[in-house]
Enzyme design. Structure first.
Site, PDB file in Angstrom:
ATOM      1  N   LYS A   1       0.873  -1.164   0.000  1.00 59.02           N
ATOM      2  CA  LYS A   1       0.000   0.000   0.000  1.00 59.02           C
ATOM      3  C   LYS A   1       0.915   1.220   0.000  1.00 59.02           C
ATOM      4  CE  LYS A   1      -3.328   2.795   2.402  1.00 59.02           C
ATOM      5  NZ  LYS A   1      -3.840   3.246   3.701  1.00 59.02           N
TER       6      LYS A   1
ATOM      7  N   ALA B   1      -9.953   5.507   4.010  1.00 57.35           N
ATOM      8  CA  ALA B   1      -9.850   6.675   4.897  1.00 57.35           C
ATOM      9  C   ALA B   1     -11.156   7.457   5.006  1.00 57.35           C
ATOM     10  CB  ALA B   1      -8.742   7.628   4.473  1.00 57.35           C
TER      11      ALA B   1
ATOM     12  N   ASN C   1      -9.834   1.315   9.407  1.00 55.93           N
ATOM     13  CA  ASN C   1      -9.000   1.106  10.578  1.00 55.93           C
ATOM     14  C   ASN C   1      -9.523   1.884  11.781  1.00 55.93           C
ATOM     15  OD1 ASN C   1      -5.398   1.465  11.269  1.00 55.93           O
ATOM     16  ND2 ASN C   1      -7.025   0.664  12.514  1.00 55.93           N
TER      17      ASN C   1
END
Length: 247
Positions: free
Chosen positions: A89, A176, A198
């Site tokens: 990534k 995100a 996350n």
């Protein structure tokens, strides 16, 4: 996909990832290599025979840094038993306030890493032209942000993400900004192939429950996209037929 950062404990991370149903897990190479607080023993805490590692170049501010860290990440994956793992990534982030990725540095690093045989997953602003260029140089996905990393603002770039999804010939990963399961479902309803989540899981009051909720919402959103939503109308339409009613 899920991340491994920001959890209060290793056990909480392990249980949350399992509850989410995620099969690909990101690991910040620089933080693991330096044994940064919260990252000690992280690489060994997960069963890499069941999960696919996605090393990431978090913390890199230039293309040169990102390329070096990507190489370290590939070696780390091999040491942990994933001999054929060339995934990375790619994050090139010189902006410390909003953590917005550098489009020029990302493209430069991607071109070099593709030449070195990496499967590059680049993290980018929701820029359809940059996404197309990264696809053309050989990236295996594009990863437009929904909103700034860790902000929990949700999908603020829906129009541009929709264009990227429409034009891309590679999988689109919304990465995100997702804060709630409803936002995860929405991103999938737009047509995204994958989500990377996350902070929304790790910082929840109950990360394990949130991990499960995010997994369920992701599946529901994808099924809804494949099913095809009903047309939007500017007027009402009765659910029950008007014929055969008692008068």
């Amino acid at each position: 996909m899920t991340g491994t950062g920001k959890y209060r404990t290793i056990t909480e991370m392990q249980e949350s990832i399992a509850a989410s149903g995620s099969q690909i897990v990101t690991v910040a190479v620089r933080r693991v290599q330096t044994k940064a607080p919260g990252h000690e023993g992280l690489a060994e805490a997960l069963d890499w025979t069941k999960l696919w590692m996605l090393p990431n170049t978090a913390g890199c501010q230039t293309a040169e840094e990102a390329i070096r860290v990507a190489r370290l990440g590939r070696e780390m994956a091999k040491l942990l038993g994933q001999e054929d793992n060339n995934f990375v990534k790619l994050e090139v982030i010189p902006d410390s306030k909003y953590l917005l990725p550098d489009p020029i540095g990302t493209l430069q690093a991607a071109e070099q890493l593709v030449k070195e045989g990496f499967a590059v997953l680049p993290y980018i602003n929701a820029d359809p032209l940059l996404a197309k260029r990264l696809e053309e140089v050989g990236c295996v996905t594009v990863m437009p942000l929904g909103s700034p990393i860790g902000s929990g603002q949700g999908i603020k770039n829906a129009a541009n993400i929709s264009i990227i999804i429409e034009e891309a010939k590679v999988p689109v990963v919304v990465d995100a900004g997702i804060g709630t399961p409803s936002e995860a479902a929405y991103a999938m309803e737009l047509g995204a192939d994958v989500l990377l989540i996350n902070s929304a899981i790790a910082l929840a009051k109950n990360p394990v429950s949130m991990g499960r909720a995010m997994g369920m919402a992701t599946e529901a959103g994808r099924l809804a996209y494949l099913a095809g939503r009903m047309p939007v109308k500017s007027y009402a339409s009765a659910s029950s037929p008007l014929t055969g009613t008692i008068s």
